[in-house]
Write an enzyme that holds these catalytic residues in place. Structure first.
Site, PDB file in Angstrom:
ATOM      1  N   GLU A 120       1.101  -0.986   0.204  1.00 29.18           N
ATOM      2  CA  GLU A 120       0.106  -0.146   0.276  1.00 29.18           C
ATOM      3  C   GLU A 120       0.476   1.433   0.052  1.00 29.18           C
ATOM      4  OE1 GLU A 120      -4.560  -0.058   2.238  1.00 29.18           O
ATOM      5  OE2 GLU A 120      -3.250   1.425   3.014  1.00 29.18           O
ATOM      6  N   HIS A 176       7.662 -27.593   0.923  1.00 28.31           N
ATOM      7  CA  HIS A 176       6.495 -28.545   0.835  1.00 28.31           C
ATOM      8  C   HIS A 176       5.786 -28.157   0.388  1.00 28.31           C
ATOM      9  CE1 HIS A 176       9.069 -31.736   3.931  1.00 28.31           C
ATOM     10  NE2 HIS A 176       8.195 -30.721   4.757  1.00 28.31           N
ATOM     11  N   LYS A 235     -12.747   2.172  -3.646  1.00 26.15           N
ATOM     12  CA  LYS A 235     -14.110   2.397  -2.550  1.00 26.15           C
ATOM     13  C   LYS A 235     -15.103   2.733  -3.055  1.00 26.15           C
ATOM     14  CE  LYS A 235     -11.286   2.678   1.975  1.00 26.15           C
ATOM     15  NZ  LYS A 235     -11.097   3.136   3.081  1.00 26.15           N
TER      16      LYS A 235
END
Length: 522
Positions: free
Chosen positions: A314, A343, A447
């Site tokens: 950000e 793994h 937004k």
């Protein structure tokens, strides 16, 4: 003497005052790199000094950026700010002590035993990381989080609280009080309390900006307490404010130690944060050409890479530089933990596309007490340390770049050191590449776009209701509401509404799903 050992000794940053080592010998920077970068680094130091003195670092909003003052209030440019910081830290400790002692208790119960944090982004990631890193079974209160607007996720958390809801304290964290995800979580929590016959206000506290929507709500409803969020602290750097300190104190963690560790890292003259920023610049050509893989070899640091994703991405992911030129800067971060990753994706790291650099994080102390041997002469912790060294060597053997951060033990001061180390490295790196680390216009754009979708949903629902009994395709409805170009958005809105009971939309599914028809329910 081997060349590797010589390079290690020449490039090891030893910070005994922090209990930290930074080994950059596995990065392939040329011998003259640090000297070449010295003028740019001095400019970055000067920019950091201006920021700490109270310069407007976020011109978009006319704000200072002062998260460094949180651990050393006397650095604040205004005595009033310093007093506010000190008062807030003291209030957090006093409130947590009153909760733990039962002086402040829920109606009909002797004490609070759990707390629920409602927040998103920096208002949840920092507190979650600290809770995971430092929590234990003996904590006086157990932490829970609502950190998204996912109804099923909220149901799961509230179901886990179950019969303990009457002794659960709710901490709602939102600077503006208008963040939709946090508001939704608060409303869902209020509904759960109401359903259980509980008075939400008598079990709630707010961490928010003065006179915000949330602040006014908490004051009007008589919540237990309100704690400050300041304009000059961004969400992703708020963990050493009340945002992180209140949950940590409620959990019973050492917030003084956290602040002390962060403050020491801010002050150290050996400056591991500068070396970290320089290595990011080297590895990515100052343009984000490679990803940052964070591999902590400690279960308690599982959430660290997720916390760093917000802090770094950000801050660094910006379209424009400080001069207004299009640069599309960024630094992608991912990681899980060792040795689990051996793994998982270490196979690709060693043999696949070389588009990354790795930061190993090592904790020397395995556990508080003595460890058993799982093989003659070897404990589980020895295996973990061996896997870390083995993975480093395997990657280095194939030309992959790595660096290693080592801390002596994982405690509140060392967690504070890690937080401050990366906060400062982000600020310095941003200066090196010429971008503003302290605003987030892309987040605001998302937004606004979400708000437009919800406004479109309202129009679609109103049209269906007004034409009850008539079925429409997405194309029909998009045209009917005057947005024919938004047919795809309308279709996705309709799919969602029709999939959830009580939303009043029925779907007649056709072979070509995009041609399906929708109508208002009875």
């Amino acid at each position: 003497m081997s060349a590797g050992w010589k390079r290690y000794k020449e490039n090891l940053c030893d910070c005994p005052e922090l209990g930290l080592l930074l080994d950059i010998s596995g990065m392939h920077f040329p011998d003259d790199f640090l000297a070449r970068m010295e003028p740019a680094m001095q400019q970055a130091f000067a920019a950091m000094a201006e920021l700490e003195r109270g310069a407007i670092a976020n011109p978009d909003e006319g704000r200072m950026v002062g998260h460094y003052w949180l651990r050393k209030p006397e650095l604040a440019p205004d005595p009033g700010i310093a007093a506010e910081i000190e008062f807030a830290a003291r209030a957090v400790k006093e409130f947590a002590a009153a909760i733990h002692s039962g002086e402040i208790s829920p109606p009909g119960r002797s004490r609070f035993t759990r707390f629920l944090v409602v927040g998103i982004g920096g208002s949840a990631l920092g507190p979650q990381f600290v809770a995971e890193a430092l929590g234990s079974a003996g904590d006086p209160m157990k932490a829970y989080f609502l950190d998204n607007t996912d109804p099923d996720g909220m149901d799961r958390v509230l179901a886990e609280l179950g019969q303990a809801l009457p002794e659960t304290l709710v901490v709602v964290i939102s600077k503006s009080g208008g963040t939709k995800e946090t508001r939704n979580g608060m409303l869902e929590a209020q509904a759960a309390f109401l359903s259980a016959g509980l008075d939400f206000a008598k079990q709630a506290v707010a961490v928010t900006g003065a006179a915000s929507e949330l602040d006014r709500t908490a004051q009007a409803e008589g919540w237990l307490a309100r704690f400050p969020m300041w304009d000059w602290v961004g969400g992703r750097t708020s963990v050493t404010s009340a945002v992180g300190l209140l949950p940590a104190a409620l959990q019973g963690l050492d917030i003084d130690g956290l602040l002390t560790g962060a403050g020491r890292c801010d002050e150290t003259r050996r400056n591991p944060a500068a070396l970290l920023a320089l290595m990011w610049h080297h590895a990515t050509n100052g343009k984000g050409d490679k990803d940052m893989v964070v591999l902590p070899y400690k279960d308690r640091l599982l959430l660290f890479s997720r916390y760093l994703q917000q802090l770094i991405m950000e801050s660094i992911g910006k379209e424009l530089d400080l001069a207004g030129r299009t640069v599309n800067q960024g630094l992608s971060v991912y990681g899980n933990k060792g040795s689990t990753d051996q793994h998982a994706y270490v196979q690709q790291l060693r043999e696949g596309v070389n588009n990354f650099f790795v930061t190993f994080i090592e904790v020397l102390q395995d556990r508080a007490g003595k460890s058993m041997e799982v093989e003659p002469g070897a404990t589980s912790g020895d295996f973990l340390a061996g896997f870390l060294q083995g993975t480093r060597q395997a990657l280095a053997g194939n030309g992959r770049e790595t660096m290693t951060i080592t801390v002596e033990r994982l405690d509140a001061p060392s967690v504070g050191v890690l937080i401050a180390l990366y906060e400062r490295a982000v600020g310095l790196y941003a200066s090196l590449v010429g971008i503003n680390a302290y605003h987030q216009p892309g987040v605001e754009a998302g937004k606004k776009a979400a708000g437009a979708v919800l406004a479109l949903q309202g129009k679609v629902s109103a049209h269906l209701t007004a034409n009850r009994g008539t079925a429409f395709t997405a194309d029909d409805l998009a045209a009917a509401v005057g947005q024919p170009e938004a047919a795809e958005q309308v279709f996705r809105i309709l799919l969602h509404l029709a999939s959830n009971p009580g939303r009043g939309v029925l779907m007649e599914r056709l072979a070509q799903i995009w041609a399906s028809r929708f109508r208002a329910g009875e």
